[in-house]
Design an enzyme around this catalytic site. Structure first.
Site, mmCIF file in Angstrom:
data_model
loop_
_atom_site.group_PDB
_atom_site.id
_atom_site.type_symbol
_atom_site.label_atom_id
_atom_site.label_comp_id
_atom_site.label_asym_id
_atom_site.label_seq_id
_atom_site.Cartn_x
_atom_site.Cartn_y
_atom_site.Cartn_z
ATOM 1 N N GLY A 12 0.813 -1.130 0.094
ATOM 2 C CA GLY A 12 -0.119 0.143 -0.017
ATOM 3 C C GLY A 12 0.837 1.190 -0.015
ATOM 4 O O GLY A 12 2.064 1.075 -0.330
ATOM 5 N N ASP A 35 1.877 -9.228 1.313
ATOM 6 C CA ASP A 35 0.534 -8.423 0.963
ATOM 7 C C ASP A 35 -0.377 -9.343 0.356
ATOM 8 O O ASP A 35 -0.111 -10.668 0.262
ATOM 9 C CB ASP A 35 0.551 -7.067 0.134
ATOM 10 C CG ASP A 35 -0.428 -6.060 0.482
ATOM 11 O OD1 ASP A 35 -1.754 -6.439 0.459
ATOM 12 O OD2 ASP A 35 -0.171 -4.958 0.641
ATOM 13 N N ILE A 36 -1.795 -8.992 -0.003
ATOM 14 C CA ILE A 36 -2.437 -10.207 -0.823
ATOM 15 C C ILE A 36 -2.153 -10.052 -2.181
ATOM 16 O O ILE A 36 -2.453 -11.138 -2.836
ATOM 17 C CB ILE A 36 -4.053 -9.903 -0.443
ATOM 18 C CG1 ILE A 36 -4.380 -8.459 -0.539
ATOM 19 C CG2 ILE A 36 -4.556 -10.310 0.767
ATOM 20 C CD1 ILE A 36 -5.745 -8.254 -0.496
ATOM 21 N N TYR A 143 -14.440 3.154 10.093
ATOM 22 C CA TYR A 143 -12.974 3.326 10.439
ATOM 23 C C TYR A 143 -12.386 3.977 11.549
ATOM 24 O O TYR A 143 -11.677 3.486 12.193
ATOM 25 C CB TYR A 143 -12.340 4.093 8.686
ATOM 26 C CG TYR A 143 -10.841 4.424 9.000
ATOM 27 C CD1 TYR A 143 -9.952 3.326 8.870
ATOM 28 C CD2 TYR A 143 -10.358 5.621 8.993
ATOM 29 C CE1 TYR A 143 -8.682 3.472 8.657
ATOM 30 C CE2 TYR A 143 -9.176 5.628 8.942
ATOM 31 C CZ TYR A 143 -8.106 4.773 8.699
ATOM 32 O OH TYR A 143 -6.903 5.095 8.576
HETATM 33 C C1 AKB Z 1 -7.965 8.365 5.462
HETATM 34 O O1 AKB Z 1 -8.202 9.374 4.867
HETATM 35 O O2 AKB Z 1 -9.060 7.524 5.622
HETATM 36 C C2 AKB Z 1 -6.916 7.922 6.016
HETATM 37 C C3 AKB Z 1 -6.747 8.627 7.259
HETATM 38 C C4 AKB Z 1 -6.664 9.909 7.671
HETATM 39 O O3 AKB Z 1 -6.576 7.902 8.142
HETATM 40 N N1 AKB Z 1 -5.974 8.772 5.191
#
Ligand code: AKB
Length: 318
Positions: A12, A35-36, A143
């Site tokens: 990545g 990595d995958i 996230y």
């Molecule tokens: C995202 O934009 O999801 C990432 C972060 C800020 O963790 N670059």
């Protein structure tokens, strides 16, 4: 004992440059990239590579035993924008991979872990400007929820089992070697690529959306500096606030125009605007500066010069 590193998610944006840097420090054969799927030629030709799914504990353990790995950098993750589209997949990847490496450290199979967190742990109720280390943490993205939970798993394994896990809350990272994928801060990379190749860019964030950013070399240096710091100096075992500079798409465009005067930008915000609006404008990283001497080097103007010059060379050599 020499340091032998396994990088999970090595192909990545951050993994590629981190693996190359780690190889220059610890020796190519002591840094196993994984990595995958395979990554860039530069990465693949610079040292050992293994195909690993970061949610497969047996595969990870097999590689740790094969190479006598003692340190794992876990960079495999689904970022903010993609995670909103695939919440369960994101939760599974982001949490399962962390839980596997934390358990490997608890069992004494590895000595040290690096795991990145993000400014995404903050939310709309956090102070927006100069956001402190310890403040309201109410993320509104999948996230962000996974990163906040991960931080507390790291802290739990450190305080209860003595696991040496270290972490940074990365801002948006800008680089030219490998493009990012699926993040909200990705505009700050796309804008340079489009500026060089097409002379124009349509931003998916509004012109005045201010976000914390950092040039890749600073992010890599911070990561390695944290991992090499004396453990006794580190008082934070969730994750350290980390800051370079902050900017808006309009400010990035203006700094590009100083080098490419014909560059034009327009704005067409999409679903990522809501994510960006929930994040801080700027970050207070005083604990990183005090406890392990963190100092950023590259600001927006300098970054624009580096990005445009390197992307131009890549375009010419195509
Ligand atoms: C995202 O934009 O999801 C990432 C972060 C800020 O963790 N670059």
């Amino acid at each position: 004992m020499s340091t032998v590193v396994l990088v999970l998610g090595a192909c990545g944006q951050i993994g590629t440059e981190l693996s190359l840097k780690l190889r220059s420090i610890y020796g190519s054969s002591n840094v196993i990239a994984s990595d995958i799927k395979p990554g860039s030629d530069e990465l693949m030709e610079s040292g050992p590579f293994e195909l690993i799914d970061a949610t497969n504990g047996e595969q990870i353990l097999g590689i740790i035993q094969k190479y006598k790995v003692n340190s794992v950098y876990l960079l495999a993750a689904m970022l903010s924008a993609t995670a909103e589209k695939h919440p369960q997949k994101a939760w599974n990847l982001n949490m399962k991979s962390l839980s596997i490496v934390l358990d490997l450290a608890k069992e004494g199979r590895i000595k040290q872990i690096y795991w990145p967190s993000s400014i995404a742990v903050f939310g709309p109720t956090s102070p927006k400007t100069n956001t402190p280390q310890n403040t309201i943490l109410e993320p509104t993205t999948v996230y962000g929820i996974s990163k906040l939970s991960g931080e507390y798993w790291c802290n739990y394994y450190h305080s209860n089992f003595g696991v040496d896990v270290r972490s940074l809350r990365y801002p948006g990272i800008v680089s030219w070697k490998t493009e990012p994928g699926g993040g909200t801060t990705d505009y700050a990379v796309d804008i340079y690529i489009k500026a060089v190749k097409e002379g124009r860019y349509t931003s998916f964030l509004s012109g005045d959306t201010r976000l914390p950013m950092m040039y890749m070399d600073d992010a890599i240096n911070a990561t390695i500096q944290l991992m090499e710091a004396d453990s006794k100096a580190l008082q934070i075992r969730t994750s350290y606030n980390l800051s370079g500079f902050d900017c808006t798409p309009k400010e990035v465009a203006n700094s590009i125009k100083k080098i490419l005067p014909d560059f034009t930008i327009d704005y067409d915000p999409d679903f990522r605007q809501k994510i960006a609006d929930s994040w801080p404008d700027s970050i207070d990283d005083q604990f990183a500066r005090q406890q392990w001497n963190w100092k950023h080097r590259v600001d927006l103007g300098e970054m624009s010069k580096i990005m445009i010059s390197n992307i131009s060379k890549t375009v010419i050599s195509l």
